[in-house]
Design a protein around this motif. Structure first.
Motif, PDB file in Angstrom:
ATOM      1  N   GLN A 189       0.879  -1.609  -0.080  1.00 19.48           N
ATOM      2  CA  GLN A 189      -0.187   0.310  -0.402  1.00 19.48           C
ATOM      3  C   GLN A 189       0.794   0.864  -0.101  1.00 19.48           C
ATOM      4  O   GLN A 189       0.538   2.502  -0.190  1.00 19.48           O
ATOM      5  N   VAL A 202       2.805   3.201  -3.737  1.00 19.88           N
ATOM      6  CA  VAL A 202       1.917   4.485  -4.532  1.00 19.88           C
ATOM      7  C   VAL A 202       2.947   5.516  -3.089  1.00 19.88           C
ATOM      8  O   VAL A 202       2.862   6.266  -4.199  1.00 19.88           O
ATOM      9  N   ILE A 203       2.690   5.525  -2.519  1.00 21.86           N
ATOM     10  CA  ILE A 203       3.094   6.506  -1.944  1.00 21.86           C
ATOM     11  C   ILE A 203       4.597   7.506  -1.922  1.00 21.86           C
ATOM     12  O   ILE A 203       4.770   8.177  -2.529  1.00 21.86           O
ATOM     13  N   ILE A 234       6.333   5.738  -4.205  1.00 23.35           N
ATOM     14  CA  ILE A 234       6.794   6.142  -6.364  1.00 23.35           C
ATOM     15  C   ILE A 234       6.077   8.333  -6.553  1.00 23.35           C
ATOM     16  O   ILE A 234       6.860   8.320  -6.625  1.00 23.35           O
ATOM     17  N   ALA A 235       5.106   8.282  -5.822  1.00 20.58           N
ATOM     18  CA  ALA A 235       4.112   9.579  -6.039  1.00 20.58           C
ATOM     19  C   ALA A 235       5.036  10.653  -4.814  1.00 20.58           C
ATOM     20  O   ALA A 235       5.852  11.572  -6.107  1.00 20.58           O
TER      21      ALA A 235
END
Length: 191
Positions: free
Chosen positions: A145, A148-149, A151-152
């Protein structure tokens, strides 16, 4: 994942002749840290490490440095500490970040070396956690989970890095160390 992106962009800045010692001694430290995690009080360990990092970061912020002339002798110690911290509390970065900031490394070299080292160390730590039984489905789910954070954040950081000079980079690194050490301390205190 973010480290792979960094290496793709900064591979020519990796000082492999120097950081191979970090990697070897980091590997040695991981199982020691994994054992430490099993036999020690995690709260005391995190608070102690957080306070130590906070103290050194404040010294760097006040421009107190301890330049090390022979980096080849320092890399094994930094690698071992980093491996122990990664194996115990998943915090491999602070010893290396403190060392690189203390040495005044160029930001491209700093980021490239940190990313290259982290790839090897984090994969090894995941293996140790798995064999120790501390990496279960719940933890793995959280990791997925958070990808994603991560990578951003990597994309945003890389975009911002183009606008930051060496002096500002150093200050940001130190402020992030302070913030992460305070977060480590507060996160360890049972409320």
């Amino acid at each position: 994942m973010s480290n792979l992106v960094m290496i793709w962009r900064l591979y020519k800045h990796v000082e492999l002749k120097k950081i191979w010692l970090l990697i070897v001694f980091g590997f040695i430290g991981i199982p020691i840290g994994g054992y430490l995690l099993l036999v020690s009080d995690g709260v005391i360990l995190k608070i102690s490490v957080g306070l130590l990092i906070l103290g050194f970061a404040i010294l760097l912020l006040r421009r107190v440095t301890f330049p090390i002339r022979n980096e080849y002798l320092a890399y094994p110690t930094v690698g071992l500490l980093s491996g122990i911290l990664n194996g115990s509390i998943s915090a491999s970065g602070p010893p290396l970040v403190l060392f690189l900031a203390n040495q005044g490394k160029d930001q491209q070299v700093f980021k490239a070396n940190l990313a290259f080292y982290s790839i090897f160390l984090n994969l090894s730590t995941l293996a140790v956690f798995y064999f120790n039984g501390t990496l279960d489905r719940a933890v793995a789910s959280i990791i997925v989970q958070l990808l994603v954070i991560m990578i951003a954040g990597t994309g945003m950081g890389m975009a911002m890095a183009r606008r930051i000079d060496q002096q500002m980079f150093r200050k940001l690194v130190i402020y992030l160390l302070i913030a992460s050490s305070v977060s480590m301390i507060l996160g360890a205190i049972p409320f």
